[in-house]
Design a protein around this motif. Structure first.
Motif, PDB file in Angstrom:
ATOM      1  N   VAL A 191      -1.507  -0.983 -14.258  1.00  0.00           N
ATOM      2  CA  VAL A 191      -0.627  -1.490 -13.205  1.00  0.00           C
ATOM      3  C   VAL A 191       0.818  -1.607 -13.690  1.00  0.00           C
ATOM      4  O   VAL A 191       1.091  -2.176 -14.750  1.00  0.00           O
ATOM      5  CB  VAL A 191      -1.125  -2.854 -12.683  1.00  0.00           C
ATOM      6  CG1 VAL A 191      -0.164  -3.414 -11.640  1.00  0.00           C
ATOM      7  CG2 VAL A 191      -2.516  -2.708 -12.080  1.00  0.00           C
ATOM      8  N   ASP A 192       1.726  -1.062 -12.908  1.00  0.00           N
ATOM      9  CA  ASP A 192       3.169  -1.136 -13.147  1.00  0.00           C
ATOM     10  C   ASP A 192       3.583  -2.599 -13.320  1.00  0.00           C
ATOM     11  O   ASP A 192       3.380  -3.412 -12.423  1.00  0.00           O
ATOM     12  CB  ASP A 192       3.866  -0.500 -11.936  1.00  0.00           C
ATOM     13  CG  ASP A 192       5.367  -0.695 -11.908  1.00  0.00           C
ATOM     14  OD1 ASP A 192       5.939  -1.175 -12.901  1.00  0.00           O
ATOM     15  OD2 ASP A 192       5.958  -0.355 -10.866  1.00  0.00           O
ATOM     16  N   PRO A 193       4.170  -2.981 -14.474  1.00  0.00           N
ATOM     17  CA  PRO A 193       4.532  -4.380 -14.688  1.00  0.00           C
ATOM     18  C   PRO A 193       5.565  -4.892 -13.691  1.00  0.00           C
ATOM     19  O   PRO A 193       5.544  -6.067 -13.325  1.00  0.00           O
ATOM     20  CB  PRO A 193       5.068  -4.407 -16.126  1.00  0.00           C
ATOM     21  CG  PRO A 193       5.408  -2.992 -16.441  1.00  0.00           C
ATOM     22  CD  PRO A 193       4.458  -2.143 -15.656  1.00  0.00           C
ATOM     23  N   GLU A 194       6.472  -4.022 -13.232  1.00  0.00           N
ATOM     24  CA  GLU A 194       7.462  -4.465 -12.250  1.00  0.00           C
ATOM     25  C   GLU A 194       6.786  -4.751 -10.907  1.00  0.00           C
ATOM     26  O   GLU A 194       7.132  -5.714 -10.221  1.00  0.00           O
ATOM     27  CB  GLU A 194       8.557  -3.412 -12.091  1.00  0.00           C
ATOM     28  CG  GLU A 194       9.697  -3.869 -11.192  1.00  0.00           C
ATOM     29  CD  GLU A 194      10.919  -2.978 -11.305  1.00  0.00           C
ATOM     30  OE1 GLU A 194      11.347  -2.446 -10.273  1.00  0.00           O
ATOM     31  OE2 GLU A 194      11.443  -2.830 -12.427  1.00  0.00           O
ATOM     32  N   TYR A 195       5.828  -3.933 -10.550  1.00  0.00           N
ATOM     33  CA  TYR A 195       5.037  -4.179  -9.337  1.00  0.00           C
ATOM     34  C   TYR A 195       4.259  -5.483  -9.489  1.00  0.00           C
ATOM     35  O   TYR A 195       4.201  -6.315  -8.575  1.00  0.00           O
ATOM     36  CB  TYR A 195       4.102  -2.989  -9.117  1.00  0.00           C
ATOM     37  CG  TYR A 195       3.055  -3.143  -8.043  1.00  0.00           C
ATOM     38  CD1 TYR A 195       3.307  -3.812  -6.845  1.00  0.00           C
ATOM     39  CD2 TYR A 195       1.796  -2.582  -8.210  1.00  0.00           C
ATOM     40  CE1 TYR A 195       2.337  -3.919  -5.863  1.00  0.00           C
ATOM     41  CE2 TYR A 195       0.816  -2.681  -7.242  1.00  0.00           C
ATOM     42  CZ  TYR A 195       1.086  -3.357  -6.069  1.00  0.00           C
ATOM     43  OH  TYR A 195       0.108  -3.477  -5.105  1.00  0.00           O
TER      44      TYR A 195
END
Length: 346
Positions: A191-195
């Motif tokens: 999972v994209d950390p910014e997301y």
């Protein structure tokens, strides 16, 4: 009979029950948080994979219809084909896909097929990366975000060609906005950390996940492995650390002849640098999926091999961008972990 959802054939429950021998456990291909997948043969002779969702509730119906709507409108050689489904009012929610016989990339890298003669040599792994990138670039061009890119969702046929699967979490992305706000969903380690931190889902979220896939292809290591040192449990963290410390050799799968084959070493180094760019916390610093595809194609093209050192140099400059960035977070465990693997003894 003869009815459709979004142009996709609607099967009767009885026909799919018959196709799977009453959902015989010996026909089970794999299972996950959302459902179990069975091997089946339709009355017209087509061999299929039938996904049986665990529950028939509002959330499952939403995912069921979402997958149908997305797959009904797209056609690509590297995307799994949806043949049909049951009615949303059926006693169970069933999705019918083409059957892909050779398991998943995860299964070949570090699962049940990982020790069957090392069939995934470097050229095959690079081809898998290119075909997966091709599928994702096609989705993004059609305003679709997959949202669960992982090696468990990359199926392989008998010639090791890619079929990207599992669109239950995918989103149709409005073309007049920069992102959509939605609670993070996906699989830990991808999972994209910014997301995860900001609830901003963009096409660059898939790019981040694909960066993890690239590292898996290089290393044959799992995206999350609690048996590793605590700083290396998350494969993205591990890769960033090794690349920053110029210790890529510690990450690479020993079977790939990284130390002895100069051409392989050059290409793996270039792919690692590209993965590094995909894994940056700031989504604006990640390349687009189209850019990723072009770089990978250049590596594969014999005439472009002289350009690979230039790609590495450019990508290496990005290393400094992550030196002081906190490592990506791992989200809470996802329920979804479909694995369409080999048929059990029938």
């Amino acid at each position: 009979m003869g009815s459709t959802y979004f142009g996709v054939q609607v099967f009767s429950y009885a026909e799919l029950e018959e196709a799977t021998d009453n959902f015989n456990p010996s026909k089970e291909l794999g299972d996950g948080g959302f459902g179990t997948v069975y091997y089946g043969v339709l009355r017209d002779g087509r061999v299929v994979a039938v996904k049986r969702l665990y529950e028939n509730n509002v959330r499952r119906v939403e995912q069921f219809l979402n997958e149908i709507k997305i797959l009904a409108d797209i056609r690509h050689p590297n995307l799994v084909t949806l043949y049909g489904c049951t009615s949303r009012h059926s006693r169970e929610l069933l999705l019918v896909y083409e059957y892909i016989p050779n398991g998943t990339v995860a299964d070949h890298l570090h699962g049940g097929r990982a020790n069957t003669g090392n069939l995934l040599g470097w050229p095959v792994r690079l081809s898998i990366a290119i075909e997966t990138a091709n599928a994702l670039a096609y989705l993004h061009a059609n305003d679709i975000i997959h949202r669960d890119v992982k090696t468990n969702n990359i199926l392989l046929d008998n010639n090791f060609h890619v079929k990207v699967a599992d669109f239950g979490l995918s989103r149709l992305f409005p073309n007049d906005v920069t992102h959509v706000s939605t609670a993070p969903q996906g699989t830990p380690g991808y999972v994209d950390p910014e997301y995860y931190q900001c609830y901003h889902l963009t096409d660059k979220s898939d790019v981040y996940s694909f960066g993890v896939v690239l590292i898996e292809l290089i290393s044959a290591k799992q995206a999350v492995d609690t048996s590793r040192h605590r700083h290396d449990i998350n494969l993205a963290n591990m890769a960033i650390s090794r690349i920053q410390n110029q210790a890529l050799h510690e990450l690479v799968d020993p079977s790939l002849a990284f130390e002895t084959d100069y051409a392989v070493r050059t290409m793996i180094t270039a792919v690692a640098a590209l993965a590094f760019r995909c894994l940056q916390n700031d989504r604006d610093m990640r390349p687009s999926m189209g850019e990723v595809l072009e770089v990978l194609k250049g590596m594969q093209n014999e005439e472009s091999r002289s350009q690979i050192p230039e790609v590495v140099d450019i990508a290496a400059d990005d290393v400094g961008l992550l030196r002081h960035v906190p490592p990506p977070l791992s989200p809470p465990d996802s329920a979804e972990n479909d694995k369409w693997v080999q048929i059990k003894t029938m």
